[in-house]
Design an enzyme around this catalytic site. Structure first.
Site, PDB file in Angstrom:
ATOM      1  N   VAL A   1      41.295  16.817  86.286  1.00  0.00           N
ATOM      2  CA  VAL A   1      42.270  17.886  86.434  1.00  0.00           C
ATOM      3  C   VAL A   1      42.623  18.037  87.905  1.00  0.00           C
ATOM      4  O   VAL A   1      41.751  18.010  88.764  1.00  0.00           O
ATOM      5  CB  VAL A   1      41.701  19.203  85.906  1.00  0.00           C
ATOM      6  CG1 VAL A   1      42.689  20.323  86.098  1.00  0.00           C
ATOM      7  CG2 VAL A   1      41.349  19.080  84.448  1.00  0.00           C
ATOM      8  N   CYS A   2      43.915  18.171  88.177  1.00  0.00           N
ATOM      9  CA  CYS A   2      44.354  18.307  89.568  1.00  0.00           C
ATOM     10  C   CYS A   2      45.034  19.654  89.726  1.00  0.00           C
ATOM     11  O   CYS A   2      46.224  19.782  89.502  1.00  0.00           O
ATOM     12  CB  CYS A   2      45.314  17.177  89.914  1.00  0.00           C
ATOM     13  SG  CYS A   2      46.041  17.320  91.536  1.00  0.00           S
ATOM     14  N   ILE A   3      44.250  20.686  90.047  1.00  0.00           N
ATOM     15  CA  ILE A   3      44.876  21.965  90.386  1.00  0.00           C
ATOM     16  C   ILE A   3      44.264  22.468  91.675  1.00  0.00           C
ATOM     17  O   ILE A   3      43.135  22.139  92.023  1.00  0.00           O
ATOM     18  CB  ILE A   3      44.740  23.031  89.273  1.00  0.00           C
ATOM     19  CG1 ILE A   3      43.310  23.114  88.759  1.00  0.00           C
ATOM     20  CG2 ILE A   3      45.708  22.799  88.173  1.00  0.00           C
ATOM     21  CD1 ILE A   3      43.123  24.247  87.795  1.00  0.00           C
TER      22      ILE A   3
END
Lengths: 180, 584
Positions: free
Chosen positions: A88-90
């Site tokens: 996940v890329c947040i």
């Protein structure tokens, strides 16, 4: 007395068990190791991921909460902000200082004030509203922008797959898309 | 299952080889000689030995570790591959004495190394699991003792062999085991610290600090060992390529440990000097839960300038990474606390600039916008004190200020910090003499302006202040001139005077505005001081056009004009007239 990271994780686990936020379940995979968690996230209502239940794993660093954990979906998922391997890329998962996409302000980065619950809630809202500026999955970001119906179709396939109701296999959908 | 099959096949082959030899030679010694002479038989025996080592490894793992966790296994595999590659590289250096004994020694080294790695991972796991049984302690303690004893034994062996027989491959082993024994000591210290922490009733705040210093000292010893080894190897044999990768990682870890210690010391220092302890009343009034560790704050809490309260130890470990408030991200290093001298430039370099630059941006186009130009050039650009001899001088300095406002925002902000300085009304005071051009700057002055040390920064700030004083003086002078022109309308050239007046009215500072405009230097001083949003009221609002007008008028007034200036004044006025007529 156990280490501070462990105590904090235990406190968070307790909190999440006592007051679980809607649509989120999370806890250590094995209660002997509190630094590996599993989470189940239900797709937010009114979005193309509605009804899906997406499993993910969270890996905490030894110096948690000073450093953020890592999160990776363990199912197939097609989303602009999730790498194809599920990572996940947040921004909330990025420590101030490292900025893989070069667009985040430090105000939305990790800080010890954040928690597992906040991370998971952010991920839910990320599922609802992808940020196509930061393409972790460029294909998905492009499709989200340009061909929303196709995106929704893939999302629906994935949702059904997580529920064990096969509609069309994900790979087949992707293959069709590649051919066309 | 597969492993079982392989070992069974290997055992079968060994039995066949031995039986065959015995069948052919009938006696013990001849059969031993037969086996050692026959390459296929030896190959089978080597494989059998390897499998024996493997079985022993599994057995030891079962005894000392039980089931390996996935991450432990992954680490082990990853490190083994590197170690095997390096061993192969080492073989190339010592290819002359490549014997079975030599290979066996390297296998043993690898074997012991892998247990060191596993022990390291296992001790780190102590911090992660809430259930640490007595079996764990027994296992770790016995393993550490065993590994330490073996390492010591091999070091002694290598030492004696080197002393008696001269330098040989034993040098490498002695060195490798020396590194391994530092690892054992490091693990032992960590284990002791973790155990003390586990057995204490209250959280042990200083554990992190002890761990840091252990890391630092052990890193230093390892670096020294590696450097000594490389030097010796280069003198005796050749460049030990196989030692470079571990050496690089050791040096990197040491560097990291070193910077961690420095950051930690700085954080502790700041904690002790800058922030007050939270009083019980404040704790009562607030939530009373430390947001970092989610535990109640009973004692040892600190209050930040933003009124957020945290545990001292939690805050310390956070400040080691970042100098911001965890809750509101207030940059604690640049908040106005009296002892700003405690701040160390290195820390500010990361934290200060953005917010600090706002001070400049908010202050509007004041002389500090020159900061991004080379200082000497600025010094040369600024007109000398006194009435500007030509109007072009001031007209030339004005536009860069505007441009720099745009450029400066995108460029690297200045990395220094100084308290809001009281701004003197400089007009009656003779301004400090600026360097008129580059040549006038002495070597020493130039050197002062370079570098990042505090005194360099101060020298630069001093230079900038001089520039500001000069500019303010120039502005003041302009205003005086325009006051003079407003009071005495020149009767000589009525049409032109009218035109200039109307032009001035179009400009931002009409001549009737003198009271407010004469206050502007004061407001600029206060705005650069308290960083208020004074963007609406930039201190130098006189456009170049009005400056030109004012100067030309005043020059006219004083009737000290030379022929040249008179000529240019007329040209200017004609130009202005044209400009005015064009829109109509």
């Amino acid at each position: 007395m156990a280490g501070s990271a462990l105590r904090r994780l235990m406190a968070e686990y307790k909190q999440l068990t006592l007051n679980p936020p809607e649509g989120i379940i999370a806890g250590p995979t094995n209660e002997e190791n509190f630094f590996e968690w599993e989470a189940l996230i239900t797709g937010p209502e009114g979005t193309c991921f509605e009804g899906g239940v997406f499993p993910a794993k969270l890996t905490f660093p030894p110096d948690y909460p000073l450093s953020p954990p890592k999160m990776q979906f363990t199912c197939d998922i097609f989303h602009p902000n999730i790498y194809s391997d599920g990572r996940v890329c947040i921004s909330i998962l990025h420590a101030p200082g490292d900025d893989p996409m070069g667009y985040e302000s430090s105000a939305e980065r990790w800080s010890p004030v954040q928690s597992v619950e906040k991370i998971l809630l952010s991920v839910v809202s990320m599922l609802a509203e992808p940020n196509d500026e930061s393409g972790a999955n460029v294909d998905a970001a492009k499709m989200w922008r340009e061909d929303r119906s196709e995106f929704n179709k893939i999302a629906e396939t994935l949702v059904r797959r997580t529920l064990g109701i096969p509609l069309r296999p994900y790979r087949a959908v992707m293959a069709n898309r590649d051919q066309s | 299952m597969r492993f079982l099959g392989i070992s069974f096949v290997s055992f079968l082959l060994t039995s066949i080889v031995v039986a065959n030899a015995y069948y052919q030679k009938k006696q013990f010694y001849p059969s031993v000689v037969y086996i050692t002479k026959s390459n296929p038989s030896m190959a089978v025996l080597y494989i059998q030995a390897f499998i024996g080592v493997w079985i022993l490894g599994k057995l030891m793992r079962k005894i000392f570790f039980g089931q390996l966790r996935t991450t432990e296994f992954e680490h082990l595999m990853e490190r083994s591959w590197y170690a095997i590659t390096e061993t192969c590289l080492a073989f190339t250096v010592f290819r002359d004495d490549f014997t079975p004994k030599f290979v066996a020694l390297f296998t043993l080294l690898l074997f012991l190394k892998s247990f060191h790695w596993l022990a390291e991972d296992r001790v780190d796991y102590m911090e992660r699991s809430p259930v640490i049984s007595w079996l764990f302690h027994v296992r770790i303690l016995s393993l550490l003792l065993l590994l330490g004893a073996l390492d010591l034994h091999f070091i002694l062996h290598a030492y004696q062999s080197t002393v008696t027989k001269g330098a040989s491959v034993q040098l490498v082993f002695g060195f490798e085991y020396a590194v391994l024994i530092t690892v054992v000591i490091n693990i032992g210290i960590k284990y002791a610290l973790h155990s003390v922490d586990l057995n204490s009733e209250t959280p042990w705040d200083n554990k992190a600090v002890f761990l840091l210093y252990t890391e630092l000292v052990m890193g230093l010893i390892k670096v020294i060992l590696y450097v000594a080894f490389v030097v010796i190897m280069v003198r005796i044999y050749t460049l030990p390529l196989f030692a470079f990768r571990p050496m690089y990682y050791t040096i990197r870890n040491f560097k990291k440990a070193f910077s961690d210690v420095i950051l930690s010391r700085r954080a502790i220092h700041n904690m002790n000097t800058l922030y007050p302890d939270a009083t019980p009343e404040e704790l009562q009034a607030a939530d009373n839960v430390c947001i970092i560790c989610r535990e109640e704050m009973v004692t040892a809490s600190k209050k930040l300038p933003c009124n957020h309260i945290f545990h001292t130890s939690c805050l310390r470990s956070w400040f080691q990474r970042q100098q911001t408030c965890p809750t509101c991200r207030l940059n604690i290093l640049r908040t106005p606390t009296p002892p700003t001298n405690n701040n160390i430039p290195g820390a500010q370099a990361n934290q200060v600039p953005n917010a600090f630059f706002n001070v400049f941006a908010a202050a509007g186009p004041n002389p500090f916008q020159f900061q991004n130009q080379p200082n000497a050039e600025v010094g040369a650009n600024v007109a000398p004190p006194g009435p500007p001899p030509t109007t072009s001088g001031s007209a030339a300095t004005a536009p860069p200020a505007g441009e720099n406002l745009g450029n400066g925002a995108g460029q690297a902000p200045p990395q220094f910090m100084f308290p809001p300085f009281p701004f003197p009304m400089p007009f009656m005071v003779p301004p400090p003499p600026p360097p008129a051009n580059l040549a006038a700057l002495s070597e020493e002055e130039l050197r002062q302006l370079e570098g990042n040390e505090r005194h360099n920064v101060e020298a630069r700030i001093q230079c900038l202040r001089n520039i500001q004083v000069l500019l303010d003086a120039a502005v003041q002078m302009m205003q005086q001139y325009s006051v003079a022109t407003a009071q005495q309308q020149p009767p000589q050239r009525p049409p032109e005077a009218n035109s200039t007046n109307s032009e001035a009215a179009n400009g931002s500072t009409p001549p009737t505005n003198h009271p407010t405009s004469s206050q502007q230097p004061g407001t600029s001083a206060s705005s650069s001081g308290d960083a208020g949003d004074s963007k609406k009221e930039p201190p130098i609002e006189i456009t170049s056009a009005t400056i030109v007008n004012g100067v030309s008028e005043s020059l006219d007034e004083n009737s000290t004009v030379t022929a040249e200036e008179e000529l240019r004044r007329r040209r200017l006025q004609r130009f202005l007239q044209n400009e005015q007529q064009q829109p109509n």
